[in-house]
Motif scaffolding. Structure first.
Motif, PDB file in Angstrom:
ATOM      1  N   VAL A  20       0.836  -1.197   0.000  1.00 41.95           N
ATOM      2  CA  VAL A  20       0.000   0.000   0.000  1.00 41.95           C
ATOM      3  C   VAL A  20       0.873   1.251   0.000  1.00 41.95           C
ATOM      4  O   VAL A  20       0.638   2.199  -0.760  1.00 41.95           O
ATOM      5  CB  VAL A  20      -0.947   0.006   1.219  1.00 41.95           C
ATOM      6  N   ALA A  21       1.903   1.255   0.844  1.00 36.65           N
ATOM      7  CA  ALA A  21       2.795   2.410   0.933  1.00 36.65           C
ATOM      8  C   ALA A  21       3.511   2.646  -0.390  1.00 36.65           C
ATOM      9  O   ALA A  21       3.611   3.791  -0.864  1.00 36.65           O
ATOM     10  CB  ALA A  21       3.812   2.204   2.049  1.00 36.65           C
ATOM     11  N   THR A  22       4.000   1.573  -1.009  1.00 38.47           N
ATOM     12  CA  THR A  22       4.714   1.708  -2.279  1.00 38.47           C
ATOM     13  C   THR A  22       3.811   2.316  -3.344  1.00 38.47           C
ATOM     14  O   THR A  22       4.232   3.197  -4.107  1.00 38.47           O
ATOM     15  CB  THR A  22       5.231   0.341  -2.753  1.00 38.47           C
ATOM     16  N   GLU A  27       2.640   7.024  -6.656  1.00 34.45           N
ATOM     17  CA  GLU A  27       1.611   7.919  -7.184  1.00 34.45           C
ATOM     18  C   GLU A  27       1.878   9.375  -6.841  1.00 34.45           C
ATOM     19  O   GLU A  27       1.698  10.271  -7.683  1.00 34.45           O
ATOM     20  CB  GLU A  27       0.254   7.507  -6.629  1.00 34.45           C
ATOM     21  N   ARG A  28       2.346   9.638  -5.612  1.00 30.78           N
ATOM     22  CA  ARG A  28       2.408  11.018  -5.128  1.00 30.78           C
ATOM     23  C   ARG A  28       3.801  11.484  -4.731  1.00 30.78           C
ATOM     24  O   ARG A  28       4.005  12.676  -4.486  1.00 30.78           O
ATOM     25  CB  ARG A  28       1.476  11.172  -3.925  1.00 30.78           C
ATOM     26  N   GLY A  29       4.766  10.568  -4.659  1.00 31.56           N
ATOM     27  CA  GLY A  29       6.089  10.942  -4.196  1.00 31.56           C
ATOM     28  C   GLY A  29       6.253  10.622  -2.717  1.00 31.56           C
ATOM     29  O   GLY A  29       5.272  10.587  -1.962  1.00 31.56           O
ATOM     30  N   PHE A  30       7.481  10.394  -2.303  1.00 26.61           N
ATOM     31  CA  PHE A  30       7.744   9.943  -0.934  1.00 26.61           C
ATOM     32  C   PHE A  30       7.375  10.993   0.108  1.00 26.61           C
ATOM     33  O   PHE A  30       6.684  10.706   1.085  1.00 26.61           O
ATOM     34  CB  PHE A  30       9.229   9.574  -0.803  1.00 26.61           C
ATOM     35  N   ARG A 114      12.792   7.536  -9.760  1.00 28.80           N
ATOM     36  CA  ARG A 114      12.393   8.946  -9.675  1.00 28.80           C
ATOM     37  C   ARG A 114      11.892   9.299  -8.281  1.00 28.80           C
ATOM     38  O   ARG A 114      12.092  10.422  -7.818  1.00 28.80           O
ATOM     39  CB  ARG A 114      11.321   9.246 -10.733  1.00 28.80           C
ATOM     40  N   VAL A 115      11.238   8.357  -7.625  1.00 28.10           N
ATOM     41  CA  VAL A 115      10.815   8.600  -6.247  1.00 28.10           C
ATOM     42  C   VAL A 115      12.042   8.816  -5.360  1.00 28.10           C
ATOM     43  O   VAL A 115      12.076   9.721  -4.518  1.00 28.10           O
ATOM     44  CB  VAL A 115       9.962   7.434  -5.715  1.00 28.10           C
ATOM     45  N   SER A 120      15.371  13.509  -0.474  1.00 33.51           N
ATOM     46  CA  SER A 120      16.742  13.512   0.057  1.00 33.51           C
ATOM     47  C   SER A 120      16.962  12.411   1.086  1.00 33.51           C
ATOM     48  O   SER A 120      18.052  11.842   1.181  1.00 33.51           O
ATOM     49  CB  SER A 120      17.070  14.879   0.665  1.00 33.51           C
ATOM     50  N   THR A 121      15.914  12.094   1.868  1.00 33.39           N
ATOM     51  CA  THR A 121      16.073  11.050   2.879  1.00 33.39           C
ATOM     52  C   THR A 121      16.284   9.678   2.240  1.00 33.39           C
ATOM     53  O   THR A 121      17.045   8.855   2.764  1.00 33.39           O
ATOM     54  CB  THR A 121      14.853  11.001   3.807  1.00 33.39           C
ATOM     55  N   LEU A 122      15.637   9.434   1.106  1.00 35.42           N
ATOM     56  CA  LEU A 122      15.843   8.171   0.411  1.00 35.42           C
ATOM     57  C   LEU A 122      17.226   8.115  -0.228  1.00 35.42           C
ATOM     58  O   LEU A 122      17.878   7.064  -0.226  1.00 35.42           O
ATOM     59  CB  LEU A 122      14.767   7.979  -0.668  1.00 35.42           C
TER      60      LEU A 122
END
Length: 212
Positions: A20-22, A27-30, A114-115, A120-122
């Motif tokens: 679900v989180a993925t 869809e919206r970005g992290f 792209r996500v 920056s945290t990723l």
């Protein structure tokens, strides 16, 4: 040992939350997605999300352990008469030839990247992964060769072997983000692997040779 009902239920719950989180991240970005929104979409409590995933980044990188251990695992599983570097080259060729999602050769991988690039945290987590991969590989090489604690060779070789892996993965990522087809990228990555092998010296290609 067979998986019990409780363990199976926990595994399925964890996977459901991760899936679900993925979907929301894609869809919206992290950064635009909150833990509360993930919990609501997964029909669980916020505390349940945190019980399975202590940090938000863990939801995105839910296969971190396998990723960090990949090179060390390939080296530990090398064949008789095979060195550490040759084992990694063989495994890479196998994955690339198979156009495997495990090395990013799949439709949609560009969206995943792209996500990462948008948060920056990723990106910081990726850098941490890369350090851990090299550190774990160095420890494995030290154990496999019986090298002394002050011997620099396992760390040096780990850096060389990781160069192979990171170069291939980086090239695949760039080409997939450019809109290339996985099959096309696979063919070019195989050529790249051959070129890199030719650049390696005998000392690297013969290090940590498993006795027959």
């Amino acid at each position: 040992m067979a998986e019990g009902l409780r363990e199976r239920k926990k595994r399925r719950t964890r996977q459901h939350i991760s899936d679900v989180a993925t979907g929301l991240f894609m869809e919206r970005g992290f950064d635009a997605v909150t833990i509360a929104e993930i919990a609501q979409a997964a029909d669980v409590s916020v505390n349940t999300v945190y019980n399975y995933f202590p940090a938000k980044e863990d939801l995105f990188f839910d296969r971190e352990t396998a990723l960090v251990d990949r090179l060390a695992r390939w080296v530990r599983g090398r064949d008789e008469g095979e060195s550490a570097a040759v084992a990694v080259l063989r495994e890479l060729r196998t994955e690339v030839e198979a156009v495997s999602p495990q090395v990013g050769l799949m439709e949609g991988y560009d969206r995943f990247l792209r996500v990462i690039h948008g948060a920056s945290t990723l990106q910081s987590r990726v850098l941490t992964f890369q350090r851990e991969i090299v550190d774990r590989l160095a420890r494995t090489l030290r154990e496999e060769t019986g090298a002394a604690p002050d011997d620099p060779m396992p760390a040096l070789m780990a850096g060389q072997i990781n160069w192979l892996y990171e170069t291939v993965m980086g090239t695949i990522g760039r080409e997939m983000m450019a809109g290339r087809r996985p099959v096309e990228v696979s063919r070019e990555a195989l050529v790249l692997i051959d070129v890199m092998e030719e650049l390696l010296g005998e000392r690297v290609l013969g290090y940590a040779l498993r006795a027959g």
